[in-house]
Write a protein that holds these residues in place. Structure first.
Motif, mmCIF file in Angstrom:
data_model
loop_
_atom_site.group_PDB
_atom_site.id
_atom_site.type_symbol
_atom_site.label_atom_id
_atom_site.label_comp_id
_atom_site.label_asym_id
_atom_site.label_seq_id
_atom_site.Cartn_x
_atom_site.Cartn_y
_atom_site.Cartn_z
ATOM 1 N N GLY A 66 121.096 -4.557 -7.830
ATOM 2 C CA GLY A 66 122.113 -3.517 -7.793
ATOM 3 C C GLY A 66 121.585 -2.230 -7.210
ATOM 4 O O GLY A 66 122.301 -1.523 -6.488
ATOM 5 N N VAL A 67 120.339 -1.887 -7.522
ATOM 6 C CA VAL A 67 119.734 -0.680 -6.938
ATOM 7 C C VAL A 67 119.703 -0.795 -5.420
ATOM 8 O O VAL A 67 120.053 0.142 -4.697
ATOM 9 C CB VAL A 67 118.312 -0.461 -7.496
ATOM 10 C CG1 VAL A 67 117.603 0.650 -6.736
ATOM 11 C CG2 VAL A 67 118.366 -0.110 -8.978
ATOM 12 N N GLN A 68 119.285 -1.953 -4.918
ATOM 13 C CA GLN A 68 119.251 -2.156 -3.476
ATOM 14 C C GLN A 68 120.652 -2.011 -2.877
ATOM 15 O O GLN A 68 120.835 -1.358 -1.840
ATOM 16 C CB GLN A 68 118.690 -3.536 -3.147
ATOM 17 C CG GLN A 68 118.539 -3.793 -1.653
ATOM 18 C CD GLN A 68 118.077 -5.208 -1.357
ATOM 19 O OE1 GLN A 68 118.763 -6.179 -1.687
ATOM 20 N NE2 GLN A 68 116.906 -5.337 -0.752
ATOM 21 N N ALA A 69 121.655 -2.596 -3.533
ATOM 22 C CA ALA A 69 123.024 -2.507 -3.028
ATOM 23 C C ALA A 69 123.506 -1.066 -2.993
ATOM 24 O O ALA A 69 124.144 -0.631 -2.025
ATOM 25 C CB ALA A 69 123.951 -3.359 -3.890
ATOM 26 N N ASN A 70 123.213 -0.296 -4.041
ATOM 27 C CA ASN A 70 123.632 1.101 -4.066
ATOM 28 C C ASN A 70 122.939 1.913 -2.975
ATOM 29 O O ASN A 70 123.569 2.755 -2.315
ATOM 30 C CB ASN A 70 123.338 1.713 -5.436
ATOM 31 C CG ASN A 70 124.389 1.357 -6.473
ATOM 32 O OD1 ASN A 70 125.539 1.064 -6.140
ATOM 33 N ND2 ASN A 70 124.003 1.377 -7.731
ATOM 34 N N LEU A 71 121.644 1.690 -2.770
ATOM 35 C CA LEU A 71 120.925 2.418 -1.728
ATOM 36 C C LEU A 71 121.452 2.046 -0.339
ATOM 37 O O LEU A 71 121.583 2.908 0.535
ATOM 38 C CB LEU A 71 119.429 2.141 -1.825
ATOM 39 C CG LEU A 71 118.724 2.696 -3.064
ATOM 40 C CD1 LEU A 71 117.259 2.310 -3.050
ATOM 41 C CD2 LEU A 71 118.871 4.215 -3.153
ATOM 42 N N ILE A 72 121.751 0.770 -0.140
ATOM 43 C CA ILE A 72 122.343 0.350 1.139
ATOM 44 C C ILE A 72 123.680 1.044 1.351
ATOM 45 O O ILE A 72 123.984 1.525 2.449
ATOM 46 C CB ILE A 72 122.513 -1.180 1.170
ATOM 47 C CG1 ILE A 72 121.145 -1.860 1.261
ATOM 48 C CG2 ILE A 72 123.396 -1.602 2.343
ATOM 49 C CD1 ILE A 72 121.203 -3.366 1.054
ATOM 50 N N ALA A 73 124.486 1.114 0.289
ATOM 51 C CA ALA A 73 125.793 1.761 0.403
ATOM 52 C C ALA A 73 125.646 3.231 0.766
ATOM 53 O O ALA A 73 126.338 3.743 1.663
ATOM 54 C CB ALA A 73 126.565 1.617 -0.904
ATOM 55 N N ARG A 94 120.039 9.035 -12.464
ATOM 56 C CA ARG A 94 118.896 8.987 -13.386
ATOM 57 C C ARG A 94 117.850 7.942 -13.006
ATOM 58 O O ARG A 94 116.665 8.127 -13.272
ATOM 59 C CB ARG A 94 119.374 8.708 -14.813
ATOM 60 C CG ARG A 94 120.287 9.802 -15.386
ATOM 61 C CD ARG A 94 120.608 9.543 -16.852
ATOM 62 N NE ARG A 94 121.142 8.198 -17.036
ATOM 63 C CZ ARG A 94 120.755 7.369 -17.999
ATOM 64 N NH1 ARG A 94 119.824 7.742 -18.854
ATOM 65 N NH2 ARG A 94 121.296 6.171 -18.123
ATOM 66 N N HIS A 95 118.287 6.860 -12.356
ATOM 67 C CA HIS A 95 117.355 5.745 -12.152
ATOM 68 C C HIS A 95 117.218 5.301 -10.695
ATOM 69 O O HIS A 95 116.404 4.412 -10.415
ATOM 70 C CB HIS A 95 117.784 4.539 -12.995
ATOM 71 C CG HIS A 95 117.781 4.812 -14.461
ATOM 72 N ND1 HIS A 95 116.633 5.104 -15.162
ATOM 73 C CD2 HIS A 95 118.792 4.860 -15.366
ATOM 74 C CE1 HIS A 95 116.918 5.304 -16.431
ATOM 75 N NE2 HIS A 95 118.229 5.163 -16.590
ATOM 76 N N GLU A 96 117.982 5.871 -9.796
ATOM 77 C CA GLU A 96 117.911 5.456 -8.394
ATOM 78 C C GLU A 96 117.611 6.661 -7.513
ATOM 79 O O GLU A 96 118.250 6.896 -6.492
ATOM 80 C CB GLU A 96 119.207 4.749 -7.990
ATOM 81 C CG GLU A 96 119.454 3.516 -8.853
ATOM 82 C CD GLU A 96 120.770 2.822 -8.565
ATOM 83 O OE1 GLU A 96 121.175 2.780 -7.384
ATOM 84 O OE2 GLU A 96 121.381 2.313 -9.517
ATOM 85 N N ALA A 97 116.588 7.399 -7.943
ATOM 86 C CA ALA A 97 116.276 8.677 -7.304
ATOM 87 C C ALA A 97 115.763 8.522 -5.883
ATOM 88 O O ALA A 97 115.605 9.516 -5.174
ATOM 89 C CB ALA A 97 115.256 9.447 -8.148
ATOM 90 N N GLY A 98 115.481 7.296 -5.465
ATOM 91 C CA GLY A 98 115.074 7.080 -4.078
ATOM 92 C C GLY A 98 116.108 7.584 -3.094
ATOM 93 O O GLY A 98 115.778 7.946 -1.956
#
Length: 337
Positions: A66-73, A94-98
């Motif tokens: 899910g983190v990868q999907a959100n960053l791609i989006a 909070r958790h996907e600060a990249g």
């Protein structure tokens, strides 16, 4: 020792049906096009088409997490330096600060108050965001689901919906995934967590947007090969998801009401709507730490945010019989030494 793990629904193990589906999956190279214009893994293609239809979007893309999907989006919607509006306690913040790290996407965050699980968007336009992110269910607020009727579009601002547990929200609110996904121009939904697949998330949106997202996935190293073994478990997870998630929600409510009777704990049992139970200990940080240690020694794994809060997450590996053991262990762990 056999553990009952309530730290998250990410700990679910694949069912026997999922393991069989993975072992017999029809696979191909998902990174290569066939002469008919389709990508080469038929099971991945089946899963993407199914989830796109369930979410009411033209196309979908399988990702590892899910983190990868959100960053791609976010990268598909935004350029470096763009402002993204999102809840201050959202998982993305909070958790996907990249997304907001200059070493990666280099976006700028405009944080919105979201203690109720839904962000306050008053005056949003003055900050000129490129994208607005929503989350449903809202993790930090205790798995609170919100209905799309709450959403008022801020034209022409696009919306990305972090729907890691969107299926939980649909089951809790007795509506369809398509209706729940309506506010999002793009939507992410996890196949793991409560749905129980061992790995995988889906990103959905318009056909052209998903085509761009596929290129971004490749640039981020996320292109997969014979990913049908992953997709097969996702298809299996979706086949009986509604029944299993409803049972998780029932178990969460049962656990919340039982814990509310124990001295030393504060639980708002009537607000539990999905598979999460937020518990506040009244014995301070030392009391919480002692309870967590005691429970672990007796086969119940607990965790939670802050110095005095626990978050217990129900999932398909936790049975009704397990709940009795959990409550009994916590009751014993609360006793003064």
């Amino acid at each position: 020792m056999t553990y009952i793990d309530l730290r998250s629904d990410t700990v679910t193990t694949p069912t026997a049906a999922m393991r069989k589906a993975m072992a017999t999956a029809d696979v191909g190279d998902d990174g290569r096009l066939l002469p008919d214009g389709h990508y080469g893994d038929p099971t991945v293609r089946e899963l993407e088409e199914l989830v796109a239809d369930l979410l009411g979007k033209p196309a979908a893309l399988l990702t590892a997490t899910g983190v990868q999907a959100n960053l791609i989006a976010l990268r598909t919607w935004c350029e470096r330096g763009d402002v993204v509006a999102l809840g201050e306690s959202s998982h993305l913040m909070r958790h996907e600060a990249g997304a907001f790290d200059p070493r990666l996407l280099g976006l700028r965050a405009h944080q919105l108050a979201d203690h109720t699980g839904f962000p306050d968007t008053d005056g949003l336009e003055q900050f000129a965001p490129r994208l607005l992110c929503l989350e449903n269910t809202h993790n930090a607020a205790g798995g609170i689901p919100w209905h799309p009727a709450l959403w008022q579009q801020h034209d022409p601002l696009p919306v990305h919906l972090d729907g890691a547990r969107l299926y939980n929200a649909a089951v809790a609110l007795h509506t369809s995934l398509k209706e729940m996904a309506q506010p999002g121009d793009s939507v992410m939904m996890c196949l793991s967590k409560g749905l129980g697949a061992p790995v995988g998330s889906i990103l959905a949106g318009d056909t052209e947007w998903i085509s761009t997202a596929r290129d971004v996935r490749r640039l981020m190293g996320g292109q997969m090969r014979q990913a049908g073994v992953i997709a097969a478990a996702g298809l299996c997870a979706l086949s009986d998801a509604q029944e299993r998630l409803a049972r998780d929600h029932e178990h969460a409510s049962m656990l919340a009401h039982a814990l509310a009777e124990l001295p030393g704990l504060m639980v708002q049992a009537d607000t539990v709507a999905t598979n999460m139970v937020l518990v506040q200990t009244t014995t301070g940080p030392e009391g919480k730490a002692r309870l967590v240690d005691y429970a672990a020694q007796h086969g119940v794994l607990l965790a939670g945010p802050g110095v005095d809060r626990l978050r217990m997450v129900l999932h398909h590996d936790v049975t009704a019989a397990d709940l009795e053991r959990v409550v009994g262990t916590i009751r014993e762990g609360l006793q003064p030494f």
